[in-house]
Design a protein around this motif. Sequence first.
Motif, PDB file in Angstrom:
ATOM      1  N   ARG A 105     -12.183 -83.270 -13.876  1.00  0.00           N
ATOM      2  CA  ARG A 105     -13.079 -83.062 -14.285  1.00  0.00           C
ATOM      3  C   ARG A 105     -14.368 -82.910 -15.177  1.00  0.00           C
ATOM      4  O   ARG A 105     -15.086 -83.210 -15.184  1.00  0.00           O
ATOM      5  CB  ARG A 105     -13.324 -81.356 -12.554  1.00  0.00           C
ATOM      6  N   ILE A 106     -13.583 -81.996 -15.861  1.00  0.00           N
ATOM      7  CA  ILE A 106     -14.261 -81.318 -16.986  1.00  0.00           C
ATOM      8  C   ILE A 106     -14.274 -82.475 -17.773  1.00  0.00           C
ATOM      9  O   ILE A 106     -15.478 -82.750 -18.023  1.00  0.00           O
ATOM     10  CB  ILE A 106     -13.732 -80.311 -17.634  1.00  0.00           C
ATOM     11  N   ALA A 156     -15.485 -86.589 -10.590  1.00  0.00           N
ATOM     12  CA  ALA A 156     -15.837 -84.908 -10.657  1.00  0.00           C
ATOM     13  C   ALA A 156     -15.591 -84.426  -9.170  1.00  0.00           C
ATOM     14  O   ALA A 156     -14.855 -83.589  -9.087  1.00  0.00           O
ATOM     15  CB  ALA A 156     -16.878 -84.397 -11.411  1.00  0.00           C
ATOM     16  N   THR A 173     -12.097 -85.880  -7.431  1.00  0.00           N
ATOM     17  CA  THR A 173     -10.873 -85.265  -8.142  1.00  0.00           C
ATOM     18  C   THR A 173     -10.305 -83.723  -8.320  1.00  0.00           C
ATOM     19  O   THR A 173     -11.290 -82.994  -7.882  1.00  0.00           O
ATOM     20  CB  THR A 173     -10.387 -85.997 -10.102  1.00  0.00           C
ATOM     21  N   LYS A 174      -9.102 -83.675  -8.036  1.00  0.00           N
ATOM     22  CA  LYS A 174      -8.557 -81.993  -7.625  1.00  0.00           C
ATOM     23  C   LYS A 174      -7.739 -81.205  -9.166  1.00  0.00           C
ATOM     24  O   LYS A 174      -7.572 -80.086  -9.239  1.00  0.00           O
ATOM     25  CB  LYS A 174      -7.310 -81.689  -6.444  1.00  0.00           C
ATOM     26  N   LYS A 175      -8.324 -82.423  -9.710  1.00  0.00           N
ATOM     27  CA  LYS A 175      -7.974 -81.940 -11.581  1.00  0.00           C
ATOM     28  C   LYS A 175      -9.090 -81.889 -12.305  1.00  0.00           C
ATOM     29  O   LYS A 175      -9.520 -82.158 -12.172  1.00  0.00           O
ATOM     30  CB  LYS A 175      -6.990 -83.621 -12.348  1.00  0.00           C
ATOM     31  N   LYS A 176      -8.741 -80.283 -12.553  1.00  0.00           N
ATOM     32  CA  LYS A 176      -9.928 -79.219 -13.522  1.00  0.00           C
ATOM     33  C   LYS A 176      -9.693 -80.644 -14.465  1.00  0.00           C
ATOM     34  O   LYS A 176     -10.552 -80.542 -15.295  1.00  0.00           O
ATOM     35  CB  LYS A 176      -8.985 -77.610 -13.461  1.00  0.00           C
ATOM     36  N   TRP A 177      -8.978 -80.516 -15.331  1.00  0.00           N
ATOM     37  CA  TRP A 177      -8.989 -81.385 -16.413  1.00  0.00           C
ATOM     38  C   TRP A 177      -9.645 -82.506 -16.157  1.00  0.00           C
ATOM     39  O   TRP A 177     -10.300 -82.966 -17.501  1.00  0.00           O
ATOM     40  CB  TRP A 177      -7.741 -81.605 -17.113  1.00  0.00           C
TER      41      TRP A 177
END
Length: 306
Positions: free
Chosen positions: A120-121, A111, A114-118
């Motif tokens: 990270r969630i 988390a 990473t730059k990917k929001k999905w």
Amino acid sequence: MGFLYLLESIRTPFLDTVMMFLTRLGEETAFLAVALIFFWCIDKRKGYYIMGVGLTGTLAAQFLKLTCRVPRPWMLDPNFTIVEKARAGAYDYSFPSGHTQSAVAVFGSVAMVTKKKWLRICCIVAAVLVPVSRMYLGVHTPLDVSVGALISLVLLFVLRPVFLEGERKRTSYALAGMLVLAAGYLCYAQFWPFPADIDAGSLAGGQKNAYTLLGALLGLILGYILDEKVTHFSVKACPWAQVLKALGGLIVTVAVMELTKKPLDVLFNGHLFARLLRYTLTTFVASGLWPMTFRWFGKLRKEQEK
């Protein structure tokens, strides 16, 4: 214990199965898979960061287990019951939760990088659900999981600048420091005059983990030296080659770990040094020898681009 009794009251066979699946996200296999995939296919420094947070956190958690010697919840309260399927993995002291520490370390690290929001969630959700599963199964108290999570949360921020920012040589200093800590924990678990009433299974587990951690770090450092001096591997490859790198690497790593177990146990007559050597070989293959194949995967990428 009141919160654990509340969770006990809502147990169902379906939830038991779901929680047993979730709790496995905090096991060694999940940690190794995520860390190595990052190391091989995404970014070496991020891979070292995930491994650094995970291994250092495990050292801290194991030290606290043997130092504090807190019994499991069902031992604290004989009227409390656990989900029986979880008993096999709860052989040592309760405080702090090793599964929680590992889950927060690996998913928290991902988390953070990473730059990917999905993604990270998803990682945050996994890091929350693992400690919930440990309490639902009845093998840890809220204090156990809170401290396990806190260990990794602190390390996530403390080790981030060490592994991800500034000069790459910081990684070598960090690995050397972790090796010293692992050697110190091994001496502690093996030679400290623990009280006579210490739980024999917990002590044996702590000693086994001490040899495991020292071996893993030795192999990781050998792999780091090989890469710095010889390999200088690149993580870049075409998408299907990345899949082959990850699957092939995981198969080779597991094969080395499993196939060397019996011969080394026989060679060293069951002494825990066999475990140290097995994990040294396993992590050296994963971090040093397997990446030597990556030039071939890189050539596949260049050919595809042409």
